[in-house]
Design a protein around this motif. Structure first.
Motif, short mmCIF file in Angstrom:
data_model
loop_
_atom_site.label_atom_id
_atom_site.label_comp_id
_atom_site.label_asym_id
_atom_site.label_seq_id
_atom_site.Cartn_x
_atom_site.Cartn_y
_atom_site.Cartn_z
N LEU A 72 0.81 -1.21 0.00
CA LEU A 72 0.00 0.00 0.00
C LEU A 72 0.84 1.27 0.00
O LEU A 72 0.33 2.37 0.16
N ARG A 73 2.16 1.10 -0.10
CA ARG A 73 3.11 2.22 -0.11
C ARG A 73 3.04 3.05 1.17
O ARG A 73 3.15 4.28 1.13
N LEU A 74 2.86 2.37 2.28
CA LEU A 74 2.93 3.03 3.60
C LEU A 74 4.38 2.96 4.04
O LEU A 74 4.97 1.88 4.07
N ASP A 75 4.97 4.08 4.39
CA ASP A 75 6.40 4.13 4.72
C ASP A 75 6.63 3.89 6.21
O ASP A 75 6.69 4.81 7.01
N PRO A 103 3.40 -3.51 19.71
CA PRO A 103 4.49 -2.85 19.00
C PRO A 103 4.38 -1.33 19.01
O PRO A 103 3.29 -0.77 19.10
N ARG A 104 5.53 -0.72 18.93
CA ARG A 104 5.64 0.73 18.69
C ARG A 104 6.08 0.84 17.24
O ARG A 104 7.17 0.40 16.87
N ILE A 105 5.19 1.38 16.42
CA ILE A 105 5.43 1.47 14.98
C ILE A 105 5.70 2.92 14.63
O ILE A 105 4.89 3.80 14.94
N ARG A 106 6.83 3.18 14.00
CA ARG A 106 7.18 4.54 13.59
C ARG A 106 7.07 4.64 12.08
O ARG A 106 7.59 3.78 11.36
N VAL A 107 6.38 5.69 11.64
CA VAL A 107 6.15 5.87 10.20
C VAL A 107 6.68 7.23 9.76
O VAL A 107 6.86 8.14 10.57
N ALA A 108 6.90 7.35 8.46
CA ALA A 108 7.43 8.59 7.88
C ALA A 108 6.37 9.69 7.96
O ALA A 108 5.17 9.42 7.99
N PRO A 109 6.83 10.95 8.00
CA PRO A 109 5.87 12.07 7.97
C PRO A 109 4.94 11.94 6.77
O PRO A 109 5.35 11.52 5.69
N GLY A 110 3.68 12.29 6.98
CA GLY A 110 2.69 12.24 5.91
C GLY A 110 2.05 10.88 5.71
O GLY A 110 1.16 10.73 4.87
N THR A 111 2.48 9.86 6.47
CA THR A 111 1.90 8.52 6.33
C THR A 111 0.52 8.49 6.98
O THR A 111 0.32 9.06 8.06
N ASP A 112 -0.42 7.84 6.35
CA ASP A 112 -1.79 7.72 6.85
C ASP A 112 -1.81 6.76 8.04
O ASP A 112 -1.74 5.54 7.88
N VAL A 113 -1.89 7.30 9.25
CA VAL A 113 -1.83 6.52 10.49
C VAL A 113 -2.98 5.52 10.57
O VAL A 113 -2.79 4.38 11.01
N GLU A 114 -4.16 5.92 10.17
CA GLU A 114 -5.31 5.00 10.25
C GLU A 114 -5.15 3.83 9.29
O GLU A 114 -5.55 2.70 9.60
N LYS A 115 -4.53 4.06 8.14
CA LYS A 115 -4.28 2.98 7.20
C LYS A 115 -3.21 2.03 7.76
O LYS A 115 -3.32 0.81 7.60
N VAL A 116 -2.21 2.59 8.45
CA VAL A 116 -1.19 1.76 9.11
C VAL A 116 -1.86 0.88 10.16
O VAL A 116 -1.62 -0.33 10.23
N GLU A 138 -3.93 -10.72 21.36
CA GLU A 138 -4.32 -9.34 21.71
C GLU A 138 -3.32 -8.40 21.04
O GLU A 138 -2.12 -8.57 21.18
N MET A 139 -3.83 -7.43 20.30
CA MET A 139 -2.96 -6.52 19.56
C MET A 139 -3.17 -5.09 20.03
O MET A 139 -4.27 -4.56 19.97
N VAL A 140 -2.08 -4.48 20.53
CA VAL A 140 -2.13 -3.15 21.11
C VAL A 140 -1.02 -2.28 20.50
O VAL A 140 0.00 -2.03 21.12
N PRO A 141 -1.22 -1.84 19.25
CA PRO A 141 -0.15 -1.06 18.61
C PRO A 141 -0.16 0.41 19.04
O PRO A 141 -1.20 0.97 19.35
N THR A 142 1.02 1.00 19.05
CA THR A 142 1.18 2.43 19.20
C THR A 142 1.87 2.92 17.93
O THR A 142 2.92 2.40 17.56
N ILE A 143 1.25 3.87 17.26
CA ILE A 143 1.79 4.35 15.99
C ILE A 143 2.24 5.80 16.16
O ILE A 143 1.47 6.63 16.63
N GLU A 144 3.49 6.06 15.80
CA GLU A 144 4.08 7.40 15.92
C GLU A 144 4.52 7.88 14.54
O GLU A 144 5.12 7.12 13.79
N VAL A 145 4.24 9.12 14.26
CA VAL A 145 4.71 9.73 13.01
C VAL A 145 6.02 10.44 13.34
O VAL A 145 6.07 11.28 14.27
#
Length: 148
Positions: A72-75, A103-116, A138-145
């Protein structure tokens, strides 16, 4: 059906108290020192079945998630999981009842957090280890831009 053979070696005697340490190996990979958890007479400096099950699920989930993110081209830039395996007793038999992936998931600026987030949860459907387990996952992700 695809197969993944390995060898497990143990020596000792069960005539009295016995050593729970063994060695797993396969192909050209480094040997894996295994045992039971210390609560079951094992050596906590070695991998135990609970550790290996948690690691197997977490790694399968990670690889599936990364494949979906790429498609999906999510960085995604970093992924660090804290995994906990919970044992329970059901009808006097111990089993793995739940495994928590945090998990703590780090994504590139501008990445769609809800899609991640959506792809993280969708990964469970396609993770063959997760689909092979009776235990609740049980899945408890934390997503950071990341800062741009």
């Amino acid at each position: 059906m695809e197969g993944f053979p390995l060898r497990l070696r143990w020596e000792g005697s069960t005539a009295s108290e016995y050593d729970r340490n063994a060695v797993a190996s396969t192909g050209n990979k480094p040997e894996l020192l295994v045992s039971a958890a210390s609560g079951y007479g094992g050596d906590d400096s070695r991998w135990n079945p609970e550790d290996l099950l948690g690691a197997s699920l977490a790694n399968c989930h990670l690889l599936t998630f990364l494949a979906l993110a790429r498609k999906l081209r999510l960085d995604v830039r970093a992924y660090e999981d804290e995994v906990t395996v919970f044992l329970e007793t059901v009808e006097k038999v111990k089993r793995v009842g739940r495994i928590r992936l945090s998990p703590r998931i780090r994504v590139a600026p501008g990445t769609d957090v809800e899609k991640v987030r959506e792809m993280f949860f969708k990964a469970h459907k396609y993770c063959f280890i997760g689909q092979s387990l009776k235990a609740e996952v049980e899945m408890v992700p934390t997503i950071e831009v990341l800062a741009g």
